[in-house]
Design a protein around this motif. Sequence first.
Motif, mmCIF file in Angstrom:
data_model
loop_
_atom_site.group_PDB
_atom_site.id
_atom_site.type_symbol
_atom_site.label_atom_id
_atom_site.label_comp_id
_atom_site.label_asym_id
_atom_site.label_seq_id
_atom_site.Cartn_x
_atom_site.Cartn_y
_atom_site.Cartn_z
ATOM 1 N N THR A 172 21.823 44.551 18.143
ATOM 2 C CA THR A 172 22.472 43.550 18.981
ATOM 3 C C THR A 172 23.492 42.758 18.169
ATOM 4 O OG1 THR A 172 20.428 43.334 20.253
ATOM 5 C CG2 THR A 172 22.046 41.573 20.503
ATOM 6 N N ARG A 174 25.806 39.392 18.618
ATOM 7 C CA ARG A 174 25.947 38.246 19.506
ATOM 8 C C ARG A 174 26.906 37.207 18.931
ATOM 9 N NH1 ARG A 174 22.022 35.307 23.442
ATOM 10 N NH2 ARG A 174 23.098 33.327 23.646
ATOM 11 N N ILE A 214 22.192 35.596 10.752
ATOM 12 C CA ILE A 214 22.964 34.624 11.518
ATOM 13 C C ILE A 214 24.034 33.988 10.635
ATOM 14 C CG2 ILE A 214 22.852 32.618 13.042
ATOM 15 C CD1 ILE A 214 19.871 33.049 13.309
ATOM 16 N N GLY A 235 27.083 31.209 10.419
ATOM 17 C CA GLY A 235 27.516 29.995 11.098
ATOM 18 C C GLY A 235 28.892 29.564 10.645
ATOM 19 N N THR A 249 28.560 30.716 16.104
ATOM 20 C CA THR A 249 27.669 31.526 15.270
ATOM 21 C C THR A 249 27.844 32.990 15.641
ATOM 22 O OG1 THR A 249 25.826 31.253 16.829
ATOM 23 C CG2 THR A 249 25.910 29.703 14.986
ATOM 24 N N LEU A 250 27.623 33.842 14.662
ATOM 25 C CA LEU A 250 27.678 35.288 14.877
ATOM 26 C C LEU A 250 26.350 35.847 14.401
ATOM 27 C CD1 LEU A 250 29.335 37.927 15.478
ATOM 28 C CD2 LEU A 250 29.939 37.925 13.059
ATOM 29 N N THR A 251 25.650 36.575 15.281
ATOM 30 C CA THR A 251 24.311 37.068 14.960
ATOM 31 C C THR A 251 24.271 38.583 15.045
ATOM 32 O OG1 THR A 251 23.374 35.055 15.928
ATOM 33 C CG2 THR A 251 21.869 36.900 15.585
ATOM 34 N N ILE A 252 23.681 39.190 14.034
ATOM 35 C CA ILE A 252 23.475 40.643 14.067
ATOM 36 C C ILE A 252 21.977 40.854 13.995
ATOM 37 C CG2 ILE A 252 24.007 42.837 12.959
ATOM 38 C CD1 ILE A 252 26.330 41.222 11.541
ATOM 39 N N PRO A 273 26.378 25.563 10.124
ATOM 40 C CA PRO A 273 27.423 25.066 11.012
ATOM 41 C C PRO A 273 27.470 25.952 12.259
ATOM 42 C CG PRO A 273 28.377 26.193 9.104
ATOM 43 C CD PRO A 273 26.907 26.046 8.837
#
Lengths: 265, 265, 265, 265
Positions: B227, B229, C218, C220, C225-228, D209
């Motif tokens: 995923t 996001r 995550i 930041g 924020t960008l999450t993989i 952040p």
Amino acid sequence: MIRVVVTGAAGRMGREVVKAVSRTPGMQLVGAVDPGHTGQDVGLLAGIGPLGLMVRDDLANVLRETEASVMVDFTTPHAAVANIKTALACGVRPVVGTTGIPQEEIEELKKICREKRLGGLIAPNFALGAVLMMHFAGIAARYFPDVEIIEYHHHQKLDAPSGTALQTAEIIARSRQGGPAEDRTEVEKLDGARGGNLEGVRIHSIRLPGFVAHQEVIFGGLGQTLTIRHDSTSRESFMPGVIMAIKKVLELEELVYGLDKLIFG
Amino acid sequence: MIRVVVTGAAGRMGREVVKAVSRTPGMQLVGAVDPGHTGQDVGLLAGIGPLGLMVRDDLANVLRETEASVMVDFTTPHAAVANIKTALACGVRPVVGTTGIPQEEIEELKKICREKRLGGLIAPNFALGAVLMMHFAGIAARYFPDVEIIEYHHHQKLDAPSGTALQTAEIIARSRQGGPAEDRTEVEKLDGARGGNLEGVRIHSIRLPGFVAHQEVIFGGLGQTLTIRHDSTSRESFMPGVIMAIKKVLELEELVYGLDKLIFG
Amino acid sequence: MIRVVVTGAAGRMGREVVKAVSRTPGMQLVGAVDPGHTGQDVGLLAGIGPLGLMVRDDLANVLRETEASVMVDFTTPHAAVANIKTALACGVRPVVGTTGIPQEEIEELKKICREKRLGGLIAPNFALGAVLMMHFAGIAARYFPDVEIIEYHHHQKLDAPSGTALQTAEIIARSRQGGPAEDRTEVEKLDGARGGNLEGVRIHSIRLPGFVAHQEVIFGGLGQTLTIRHDSTSRESFMPGVIMAIKKVLELEELVYGLDKLIFG
Amino acid sequence: MIRVVVTGAAGRMGREVVKAVSRTPGMQLVGAVDPGHTGQDVGLLAGIGPLGLMVRDDLANVLRETEASVMVDFTTPHAAVANIKTALACGVRPVVGTTGIPQEEIEELKKICREKRLGGLIAPNFALGAVLMMHFAGIAARYFPDVEIIEYHHHQKLDAPSGTALQTAEIIARSRQGGPAEDRTEVEKLDGARGGNLEGVRIHSIRLPGFVAHQEVIFGGLGQTLTIRHDSTSRESFMPGVIMAIKKVLELEELVYGLDKLIFG
């Protein structure tokens, strides 16, 4: 020691029940019934090594000889009704996960239980987490009328949305005061992007390999969202609910429908 | 020290640029242009206290007098094209976030930049995280053809799906080898539950108060999901991309379209 | 048709490989080796019905008689090194998922491959999604120096953090330019609340029943924020990586370490 | 029409209350008090245009002249206690979000309310979603003793874990029957990886952040997890709770502590 008999003992759910009951302190697996597998060791069937307990097909005799307190049934609607009646006739309390039992049969079984003052439970979903998710969704909907549901299942599931998603949406719709949230005008550039709509609750169904069975209920309010998510990754997830039910039916004097009723009254 | 002039300085994005440039070491805000706010202190407009720098409306003079290196423009398509031409005539490199500039204008601006060997950037999305998300989605689609997109926005957004979701789906469709993933038969009990479908990529749009702008790209494979996001909670999220662009256009000798091109070539 | 021999065929991973190779078009399972299960039908062991192919213990003979192109090995470090040497001596390319092979053995095997111009692969993690997650994390770290890792595993895992989390943190630390993100003063009211710290990357390990193997990286930035995230729910998740490797080693003329090298060069 | 006076009207929370009360049907903002901003139009302070209502500093007079029903106070502990006493003396019901009021003062205020049979509310957290999250966590802990908390805040927050996380852990610890979940042996390769531990509840604090204020409570059971997540992205998130409280205190005859008590009794 609670003495338990399992019907449909060789089925997928039955074997999980055999495993779960065998390793729960305070319970004893005293009988196993499954017409197609008579004579086989139920422990071998369940993959936990021989238990010295053979599968039989004569439920009434098994219940009487073993002096069982509870019968756990995951079979078919037709078989389940017969099994429950046999159990009640023997004074044994039924815990039933079989789905699709007709409403009129359930009413009749309730009547028998009342007369005999015997406890029992029929529940379509024994996953405690799913039951809690639906319960919480019903409460949150009173305070957050804006809500959408996303459910994620493996790509081989043929229907959408899932039964749990539909049931959750119904609970929300009933619980929400003052009607569904206001409908906003939309330009839907892609047909279906905004999901399905059940009584004002949007439902989105994701189907991908890698998923098992998951659901998210998202409530939105000014500057905040509240999310309740249930992830189920194996059939084992039903067992804590079954074990709890086995204990609780001993205190009941009626037939209860739905694990939520057993938990939240 | 990179000398920066901001056009549309009193607009929502312009004020963010004023703030961001002012606090970035190695950069100096030397001029601010916005016809509707001449004579006002640009720092007061941006809410960071007086900077002693007044908004003007004569861009060409400002660029020459201040010996600017870079002009940052968040205005309207018409104004932006004129501003960019003025900047290029003065040897100043444009960094442009204005959306909706017609393709033919972009081509002409590219030609001017090539002739003058001047760098420049026009980008519809300066959020680094969104650009990375789309880039990663393009790569992952080569290995995981099964993918769905969920995007979450506030309930006042009138269109669905979002532009970013559509662009992500296009990138995936182009990147995926051997055609879209196999379509499975379905019983859609609720119309739209399976979402919108852009070239075989399902898109689901959630609209709830409490959300700002969020997107999830979910790839599914045997026994696993991947995923990606992106969550955006404020306009500030565009600033790191703008600051990066201000630095990078100094090394360019052409006009580049899209922040992804600046980053990944 | 790629002719494949599987070593450690009766092991947990070996049986998955047997299943995966058997159902992949363009591949044929021609041999299975496992000293403890000689004479047994490898299809029965893998739970997919009899294949008429018996497990043997004489690898060199099996490789020669079957004219195998590729050997897949999930065994133990000691056995794997011997198996790889046997394979290379027979001109068969190894695809190896066995972990813990000493570095000096790997160097020696690389040397043999170079001399014989034979391709091969040794990889500690065959889950494509995990490999992509780590690759993306390395790229994103160049733009978002602020990053934390959360990994979720079942409660019976005895070590924390997971090997994948540590490896991801190392990749991030190497990729991040200008040193780790600035350290902020903190009042840690509860010891350990801010997680572990590997070269400035915070790692948090969740241990709960119900999880299998999951990780979130995550990043930041200002307002975003960008999450993989990678979720693995079964051993099957390794098979697409194994199948890809079986195809790719045919084009190689050296021994490669790490699936990422095979994918991203 | 509920007549509302706001104290601390020029503060960050006060201005939100001014906006919220002004746009709520059935409520009227009749007075605003803030010693540092007397004579200023409270609508201009709140950024919603002039309301023709000037800030004053003589609370008792304001309450009497306006015939207020409810006073909303977001000030400081010292000012709040004085304001509440003034309100109660005037027969006005207080709704208070000021944190840090000493326990003995609260007890005294409770006594006054009981004597005067006046309703009132003091609540440290008015975000309905957070209150529901904690309430649900308390219920779920009875069925899922295995639970961990992850909280995510912006990188400028100086303390960890957050007050909400600590409060949630306490609720869980009290609610969990039969003591905390069994502790497993661990090899913690990185100090702190397993998070902080409050009465057997693990808490993990993420600081990056891009985050505002978010919390996840994850319950794990056999083959399933249940997650309750609250995301707060702006101060507006407290307003629905404040509005609800303004309505509910009219029906009370005592001083209640905690929004949860108001909701769940």
